[in-house]
Design an enzyme around this catalytic site. Sequence first.
Site, short mmCIF file in Angstrom:
data_model
loop_
_atom_site.label_atom_id
_atom_site.label_comp_id
_atom_site.label_asym_id
_atom_site.label_seq_id
_atom_site.Cartn_x
_atom_site.Cartn_y
_atom_site.Cartn_z
CG HIS A 43 37.50 35.34 46.81
ND1 HIS A 43 37.40 34.75 45.56
CD2 HIS A 43 38.25 34.49 47.56
CE1 HIS A 43 38.05 33.60 45.55
NE2 HIS A 43 38.58 33.42 46.75
CG HIS B 57 42.90 33.59 49.11
ND1 HIS B 57 43.62 32.96 48.13
CD2 HIS B 57 41.63 33.12 49.00
CE1 HIS B 57 42.81 32.14 47.46
NE2 HIS B 57 41.60 32.22 47.98
CD GLU B 58 38.82 33.48 51.70
OE1 GLU B 58 37.81 33.70 51.00
OE2 GLU B 58 39.48 32.43 51.60
#
Length: 182
Positions: free
Chosen positions: A144, A140-141
């Site tokens: 980004h 998820h990170e």
Amino acid sequence: MAKANLLPIRIIGDDVLKQVAKPIVSFDDDLNDFIRDLIYTMYERDGVGLAAPQVGRSLRMFAMDPFWADGESKKNPIVMINPEIIHKSGEQVCEEGCISVPDIFDKVDRYQKIIVHFLNEDGEEMELEAEDFIADVIQHEYDHLDGILFTDRLTKIKRLPHIPKIRRLKASTNENGENIKF
């Protein structure tokens, strides 16, 4: 040691969240200050992870502490600088939300096991094998850093019920792409 600063969270609609972040090449006091502020902001916003683009810095770095969320663990943040996922296997479906996409949650397909190579805050090469929830947080990170939000990973059908809220969130940014309502 200087006091940590709470950094403003960028919300969907902010241009920095759609950019591919730049690699970090200089390990200096400015980076150390930013790391301290990023970690502080992650905890203050009740996140288990926070990437530099989410606070307006297009840098390939994130902080995470997936165990802190259970309420029993001590804070033990991990900083990943210039991470690269070098192995992926298995499949899992994870319920996700995001500080930059407030109040929207949905299931996302992720790899169940990964190996990530990265630099720590001292510039030392590290490697971490992760699975299940920790692998989800890293992916998820990591997204980004490539300008990808978890909502971008939803199928059109799954994204459909979230579109009105996403439009309202995007409309809450100013001419510089910064959120003005959160």
